[in-house]
Enzyme design. Structure first.
Site, PDB file in Angstrom:
ATOM      1  N   ASP A 106     -13.937 -33.930  95.094  1.00 58.12           N
ATOM      2  CA  ASP A 106     -14.134 -33.286  94.020  1.00 58.12           C
ATOM      3  C   ASP A 106     -13.046 -32.022  93.605  1.00 58.12           C
ATOM      4  O   ASP A 106     -12.354 -31.446  93.931  1.00 58.12           O
ATOM      5  CB  ASP A 106     -15.127 -33.969  93.526  1.00 58.12           C
ATOM      6  CG  ASP A 106     -15.810 -33.499  92.056  1.00 58.12           C
ATOM      7  OD1 ASP A 106     -14.391 -33.444  91.278  1.00 58.12           O
ATOM      8  OD2 ASP A 106     -16.662 -33.385  90.751  1.00 58.12           O
ATOM      9  N   HIS A 110     -19.138 -40.307  89.608  1.00 54.74           N
ATOM     10  CA  HIS A 110     -20.156 -39.423  88.485  1.00 54.74           C
ATOM     11  C   HIS A 110     -21.000 -40.353  87.513  1.00 54.74           C
ATOM     12  O   HIS A 110     -21.737 -39.803  86.998  1.00 54.74           O
ATOM     13  CB  HIS A 110     -19.693 -37.969  88.509  1.00 54.74           C
ATOM     14  CG  HIS A 110     -19.178 -37.285  89.011  1.00 54.74           C
ATOM     15  ND1 HIS A 110     -19.144 -36.685  90.202  1.00 54.74           N
ATOM     16  CD2 HIS A 110     -17.852 -36.367  88.192  1.00 54.74           C
ATOM     17  CE1 HIS A 110     -18.388 -35.821  90.499  1.00 54.74           C
ATOM     18  NE2 HIS A 110     -17.371 -35.539  89.317  1.00 54.74           N
TER      19      HIS A 110
HETATM   20 ZN   LIG Z   1     -13.974 -34.403  88.889  1.00 50.90          ZN
END
Ligand SMILES: [Zn+2]
Length: 485
Positions: free
Chosen positions: A351, A300
Site C-alpha cells: 500500500d 481495507h
Molecule cells: Zn490504497
C-alpha cells in the site's frame, strides 16, 4: 545461474491442465531442482521444476532426479503477489511521522500525501517505482497490483499522451522485472453522493468515458508485457453509483475476467458518511448494488459487521489486507478469524510502502490478531506452522486478486518463486517445515531470502537485485527533487 541453456528433461506429466496440450520437449526453456519446495499441498522433496520460454511452469515433479538441472540454493517457496501498491508513496515513507495536530489521523495524513502527489512527474514516478519494485523483489514479492490514481499533470490537465503516468509504471515494472497488474483508478468526487472534487484532487479526476478510453489505450501495451489490466474504482466516496455501474460494465466488455479493486471501509468516518448518504454501510451497499464476485478485491474491508463479513466472503471477493499501512494510519484491525470462518480469500499489499517486505506484512497481520485476541498462533491453517499457512494463503488470494497465474508452484502457473538461504542464522539447522515461520517471525535484521525468479528469470541473487545501486541512487535524487520543489 543461467537456466536458459538447460536441455529438456523427461517428466511424467507435462500436460497443460487448461489446454490439454502436451508440450514438445523443445518447449522447455529452463529447469531447477530443489531438495525441498513448498507446493500447493505442502512441502515436497526432490522437486524438479520445468518452464517454457514464456516463464510458465510446464511441470512440477516431486521425487524427481535432478538430471542436468541446476540446483536451487535452498528451499523454494512461491513468490508473493503484492495486491495493493501506490508506488509514488514510497518516496513519502517516514515523512509524516511527526505530530502536526492535537489528534493526527488518516485524514491529516492524506492532506500531506496530496501535497506530495501534486509534485509527481513522469520521470520521478518512474524512478520511484523502479526502486520500489527492486525492493519488492529483494523482499519476496514477485508481482504487484498497482492502484494508480495520479493521471494528469500538476494543473490537472491530461498529458499529451493520456497514458503517460501509467506507461511510466509499466516501464518501471519492466526495468525491475516484476510482474504487474495495472489498475487505473476512477476518481470523480470528494464525498458520497457525487460531491465535487477538491482542487488538490484534480490530477486524479476522469470521466467514465475517459477511463474506458484509457483502458483501451493501455490494453495492447499491457498484453505485450505479459501484464494484466483491471480497474480500480477508488472508493464509494470517490465514484458515484452510476459511474461505478458504467465503468464496471465497460471493463467487462473489454475483458470479462479483468480484476476490479476498490478501497471499501478503511475508516469509521467513511462508514458513517456512507450510512448518512445511503442508510447502508459501504460493504453492505457494494454487495447490494454491484456485481461483486471473484474478480473483486475489497481493499481495507476493515470495518464490517458480522453480516458483511459473511456476505463479502460468500461473494468470492478477495480481502485486500495491508497490515503495516493499516497500522501506520491507525485504521483498525481486520477480523481474520471471522473472515476465515466463512472461507474468505485474502492477500496482502504494501500500500503506502512504509514497509516493503512480504514477511513483515504477514508478521504484522498475525501480531495484530494476537494483540486483540490475547492468543498465539491465531492464523495457523491446515499447516500448523503459522508462517507456512500465512504464506500459502496469501499467495493464493494475491494471485486471484492479480488476475494472473501467479498462484504457486504448479503446472500452468508462472515460474515465480524464491529460495530461502539455509545457511542464514535464522534458518541454519532447522527442519524445513519450520523455515517459513523462522523467515516470517525471526529473520528481520537481515532477510533470509537468497534468490528469486520471476517467470523463470532470476532477478535476485545472494539477496541482491542487479539494479539495486543504480535504482537506489535515482530514487534518492527523485525524492530530493520532490521534497525541495
Ligand atoms: Zn490504497
Amino acid at each position: 545461474m543461467n537456466a536458459s541453456a538447460i536441455p529438456a528433461i523427461d517428466a511424467t506429466d507435462t500436460t497443460d491442465a487448461a489446454t490439454g496440450r502436451r508440450p514438445h520437449a523443445a518447449d522447455c526453456a529452463g529447469a531447477l531442482f530443489a531438495e525441498h519446495a513448498l507446493l500447493p499441498g505442502g512441502w515436497a522433496r526432490d522437486v524438479l521444476l520445468r518452464w517454457d520460454g514464456a516463464g510458465t511452469l510446464l511441470s512440477v515433479q516431486p521425487h524427481a532426479l535432478p538430471g542436468t538441472a541446476p540446483r536451487a540454493p535452498g528451499p523454494l517457496v512461491p513468490g508473493m503477489p503484492n495486491l495493493h501498491s501506490h508506488a509514488f508513496q514510497r518516496a513519502f515513507a517516514g515523512l509524516t511521522e511527526y505530530r502536526a495536530e492535537a489528534r493526527d489521523s488518516f485524514w491529516s495524513w492524506r492532506d500531506l500525501m496530496y501535497r506530495f502527489a501534486g509534485r509527481i512527474t513522469p520521470g520521478t514516478l518512474q524512478a520511484i517505482a523502479t526502486w520500489l519494485y527492486v525492493e519488492m523483489l529483494e523482499a519476496g514479492y514477485t508481482s504487484v497490483c498497482e492502484f494508480h490514481y495520479v493521471h494528469h499533470d500538476a494543473d490537472g490537465r491530461p498529458y499529451a499522451d493520456d497514458a503517460e503516468l501509467s506507461l511510466a509504471l509499466l516501464r518501471a515494472a519492466r526495468q525491475a522485472g516484476i510482474g504487474i497488474t495495472l489498475l487505473p483508478v476512477l476518481y470523480q468526487s470528494s464525498g458520497f453522493g457525487g460531491q465535487p472534487p477538491r482542487a488538490d484532487q484534480a490530477r486524479f479526476i476522469r470521466s467514465t468515458a475517459s477511463m474506458l478510453a484509457l483502458l483501451q489505450r493501455l490494453l495492447p501495451e499491457v498484453r505485450a508485457q505479459g501484464a494484466a489490466l483491471g480497474l480500480a474504482p477508488h472508493s464509494l466516496r470517490a465514484v458515484p453509483a452510476d459511474s461505478l455501474r458504467e465503468a464496471v460494465e465497460g471493463l467487462a466488455a473489454l475483458d470479462a475476467r479483468a480484476p476490479i479493486h476498490i478501497h471499501i471501509a478503511e475508516q469509521t468516518q467513511e462508514v458513517d458518511d456512507c450510512l448518512a448518504w445511503s442508510g447502508q454501510r459501504p460493504v453492505q451497499w457494494l454487495l447490494e448494488h454491484a456485481p461483486v464476485d471473484a474478480r473483486w478485491c475489497l481493499v481495507h474491508a476493515t470495518h464490517m459487521t458480522p453480516a458483511e463479513y459473511a456476505g463479502a466472503a460468500r461473494s468470492g471477493a478477495v480481502a485486500g489486507i495491508c497490515p503495516t499501512t493499516e497500522a501506520n494510519l491507525g485504521d483498525g484491525i481486520f477480523d481474520m478469524p471471522r473472515w476465515l470462518s466463512h472461507g474468505g480469500a485474502w492477500g496482502v499489499g504494501s500500500d503506502s510502502h512504509a514497509c516493503v517486505n512480504a514477511a513483515e506484512e504477514l508478521l504484522m497481520l498475525e501480531y495484530s490478531q494476537r494483540l486483540s485476541l490475547r492468543q498465539r498462533n491465531v492464523l495457523a491453517g491446515p499447516d500448523p506452522q503459522v508462517g507456512t499457512a500465512l504464506w500459502s494463503a496469501a499467495v493464493r488470494g494475491g494471485a486471484q486478486a492479480s488476475g494472473r497465474p501467479v498462484g504457486g508452484l504448479a503446472a500452468g502457473q508462472q515460474a515465480d518463486f524464491l529460495a530461502l538461504d539455509p545457511a542464514h542464522l535464522a534458518l541454519a539447522g532447522l527442519p524445513v517445515q519450520a523455515m517459513l515461520s523462522a523467515h516470517v517471525f525471526g529473520s528481520h535484521r537481515s532477510s533470509a531470502l537468497h534468490s528469486l525468479w520471476v517467470g523463470g528469470t532470476q532477478r535476485v541473487a545472494a539477496g541482491r537485485h542487479a539494479l539495486r545501486d543504480d535504482a537506489a541512487q535515482a530514487f534518492v535524487a527523485a525524492r530530493s527533487a520532490l521534497i525541495t520543489s
